[in-house]
Design a protein around this motif. Structure first.
Motif, short mmCIF file in Angstrom:
data_model
loop_
_atom_site.label_atom_id
_atom_site.label_comp_id
_atom_site.label_asym_id
_atom_site.label_seq_id
_atom_site.Cartn_x
_atom_site.Cartn_y
_atom_site.Cartn_z
N ASP A 196 55.68 46.61 11.76
CA ASP A 196 55.95 46.04 13.08
C ASP A 196 54.62 45.76 13.77
OD1 ASP A 196 56.71 45.54 15.73
OD2 ASP A 196 58.39 46.92 15.62
N ASN A 197 54.45 44.55 14.26
CA ASN A 197 53.20 44.20 14.94
C ASN A 197 53.16 44.70 16.38
OD1 ASN A 197 54.89 42.47 16.35
ND2 ASN A 197 54.07 40.60 15.42
N GLU A 199 55.49 43.92 18.61
CA GLU A 199 56.32 43.02 19.42
C GLU A 199 57.70 42.82 18.82
OE1 GLU A 199 55.25 42.05 22.32
OE2 GLU A 199 53.28 42.95 21.98
N GLU A 200 57.93 43.30 17.60
CA GLU A 200 59.22 43.13 16.95
C GLU A 200 60.19 44.21 17.43
OE1 GLU A 200 59.78 40.63 15.12
OE2 GLU A 200 57.86 39.96 14.31
N THR A 231 56.30 51.81 17.57
CA THR A 231 56.68 51.53 18.96
C THR A 231 56.93 52.85 19.68
OG1 THR A 231 58.97 51.13 18.25
CG2 THR A 231 57.54 49.21 18.53
N ARG A 260 53.29 54.40 20.25
CA ARG A 260 53.00 53.46 21.33
C ARG A 260 53.57 54.03 22.65
NH1 ARG A 260 55.27 47.26 21.97
NH2 ARG A 260 54.32 46.84 24.00
N ASN A 291 62.39 46.89 28.58
CA ASN A 291 61.74 46.30 27.40
C ASN A 291 62.69 46.08 26.24
OD1 ASN A 291 59.06 45.93 28.20
ND2 ASN A 291 58.55 48.08 27.85
N ARG A 452 46.44 50.65 17.28
CA ARG A 452 47.89 50.76 17.20
C ARG A 452 48.20 52.09 16.53
NH1 ARG A 452 51.69 47.76 13.85
NH2 ARG A 452 52.44 49.87 13.52
#
Length: 556
Positions: A196-197, A199-200, A231, A260, A291, A452
């Protein structure tokens, strides 16, 4: 009663032929040798036992003794009444890989709405997953897939997930949605969401989609550890905008670190988060926001008795919740930005947050303001908090370079520097086009947050060469204990102690109402604002109405 006057005992049906109640996986085709693809044998056994449960209503157990069970190129469609039990994490290990079928995300077990038609009437029930490890590091995808999970089940009744070690899956590690009367207990989830970058969708340690059962979904997540997931460490996410935010969720005694976000409420009603440790997360320790997929923030929840410490940005981040929410009895300390931050993410509910409660917290040593209000609030209660020694991001701007400067993947040092301890916390370090965020510092060394979760570097590009010129920006000049930077109406601010007791003070004011802020019809009473660096109050916008009495200020 029987004809003899004795109570009758309900007769349990005999298990159907070929579907025993307890199976040793080795006796049914699984090898556990790390070489054989055990997925076909596992899928056949699950179907056999699932058929048995459907026929006689008696749950089955698959026991996998110690071994490495290779699951390759396909996930297993799970069935009601089938449990998977190992001999303990590390002893029983499932390794996921898809080298022979890169289009398949290869979860260990899945049952979903899109793939299998799962819904309330086609749920699975009476399944336990316990005492094993899932290693997802062998799964690679040409394009990100949220199905690249360890476990990916939807619409589960009486599900139990206990003592699992799940790590390095491409998407969420334990990503199960719509769990009714279920328990997630004692699971350790590390490094998931690696594809996952950021943003997914998905990409968390433990991620639970909610709302499919209606207004109440009964789920407890307890004693879990989530570390370095892409995330969230743990999150609840309302799946459809028109669904009712459900009640019934508890997250108790968990530890979320270096994700994150630590724990996130993206759409529940009345979530209870208690006795958790949320530390070292890259954006916020505890996050309530819009979000999620549905764009609906949580409301009506309680954050109590937690340690929210040393997160790179905010400790408690409240974004676009309509309220109410209660934050009570927590330690919120050492975070890189604000301790408690009410702010607007430009998504979701746009009205004022109503009936927010910030009560009896220890808020100290944060990089910027202890409490910061950046969106309208009505009828807020801020009472009995101890707010001290905030504004640590006080070091002046600095530039440097040359022989004294060295760089590492997650550190930078300048032997000639004399920086105040943690005075650059939360700043962005710039070295040409390269950037990194400062997590903390000594007098000569900066400790940098990874770019990240689970990354080996803090830099957006290659590590700078020794001696490269660097720059750190100025701090904000005003860093208050409580800052009102939006409309603040009919609020109660009472019984707070707001001060800085160090020799080198960095918390400039006890209470600051900015030019953009307003305080209308508020009760600001019985607070102690004495002992801050620049003064007790700064009122760029004078308050209107309300009551201001019984407060303690400096002698002058």
């Amino acid at each position: 009663m029987s004809q003899h006057g004795l109570p009758t005992v309900a007769q349990r049906p005999t298990p159907v032929a070929g579907a025993p109640l307890y199976c040793d996986a080795r006796d049914h085709g699984l090898q556990g040798d790390g070489l054989t693809n055990d997925q076909p044998a596992l899928a056949a056994l699950v179907d056999r036992l699932g058929d048995g449960y459907a026929a006689d209503g008696r749950p089955r157990v698959i026991y996998c003794p110690p071994g490495i069970y290779s699951i390759r190129d396909a996930g297993t469609v799970w069935r009601s009444g089938v449990s998977l039990i190992g001999a303990g994490p590390a002893a029983t290990r499932f390794t996921l890989s898809n080298a022979g079928n890169r289009a398949d995300p290869t979860p260990l077990a899945f049952w979903t709405t899109v793939q299998h038609g799962a819904d309330r009437d086609r749920h699975i029930a009476d399944c336990t997953f316990a005492d094993f490890e899932i290693d997802g590091s062998g799964v690679a995808m040409a394009e990100y897939s949220y199905l690249a999970k360890g476990l990916g089940l939807q619409y589960v009744v009486r599900g139990v997930f206990r003592n699992l070690y799940i790590h390095h899956t491409g998407a969420t590690g334990l990503g199960c949605d719509f769990l009714q009367d279920s328990l997630i207990d004692g699971c350790v989830v590390v490094g998931c969401g690696r594809l996952d970058n950021g943003e997914e969708i998905g990409g968390a340690g433990i991620g639970v989609g909610i709302g499919g059962w209606g207004a109440v979904e009964r789920l407890t997540i307890a004693n879990c550890t989530t570390v370095a997931n892409g995330t969230n460490g743990i999150f609840l996410e309302l799946q459809k905008e028109h669904w009712t935010p459900p009640r019934g969720f508890r997250i108790i005694g968990c530890h979320s670190q270096a994700n994150r976000f630590g724990i996130s409420d993206w759409g529940a009603d009345g979530l209870i988060v208690s006795a958790c440790t949320l530390t070292g997360n890259l954006e916020a320790g505890f996050d309530v926001s819009a979000n999620g997929t549905a764009g609906i923030a949580g409301r009506g929840g309680l954050l109590t008795d937690c340690v929210v410490d040393r997160n790179v940005a905010d400790g408690v981040s409240m974004g676009n919740t309509p309220g109410p929410y209660t934050v009570r009895g927590n330690r919120i300390s050492g975070n890189g930005a604000y301790g408690y931050h009410e702010h607007d993410l430009r998504r979701g509910y746009q009205g004022a947050a109503v009936d927010m409660v910030v009560d009896s917290n220890e808020i100290w040593d944060n990089g910027l303001d202890g409490i910061r209000v950046d969106r309208p609030m009505t009828d807020a209660i801020v009472v009995n908090n101890r707010i001290r020694n905030n504004g640590q991001r006080c070091a002046p701007a600095v530039t440097g370079g040359g022989d004294s400067v060295r760089y590492g993947p997650r550190a930078m040092s300048d032997r000639t520097a004399h920086w105040p301890a943690d005075g650059h916390r939360g700043k962005v370090l710039r070295v040409g086009s390269r950037t990194a965020v400062v997590a903390g510092n000594t007098d000569t060394e900066l400790f940098l947050a990874e770019i990240r979760p689970d990354a080996c570097t803090a830099w957006n590009e290659d590590t700078p060469l020794p001696g490269s010129a660097y720059a750190l920006p100025e701090p904000p000049p005003t860093r208050a204990g409580i800052t009102i930077n939006a409309a603040f109406e009919a609020a109660t601010v009472r019984g707070n102690r707001v001060w800085d007791h160090r020799d080198e003070q960095s918390q400039t004011y006890g209470l600051w109402i900015t030019e953009q802020g307003s305080c209308v019809a508020c009760r600001v009473q019985d607070n102690d604002f004495a002992g801050n660096a620049a003064g007790p109050l700064r009122l760029d916008t004078p308050p209107i109405g309300g009551r201001w009495d019984g407060n303690e200020y400096d002698d002058d």
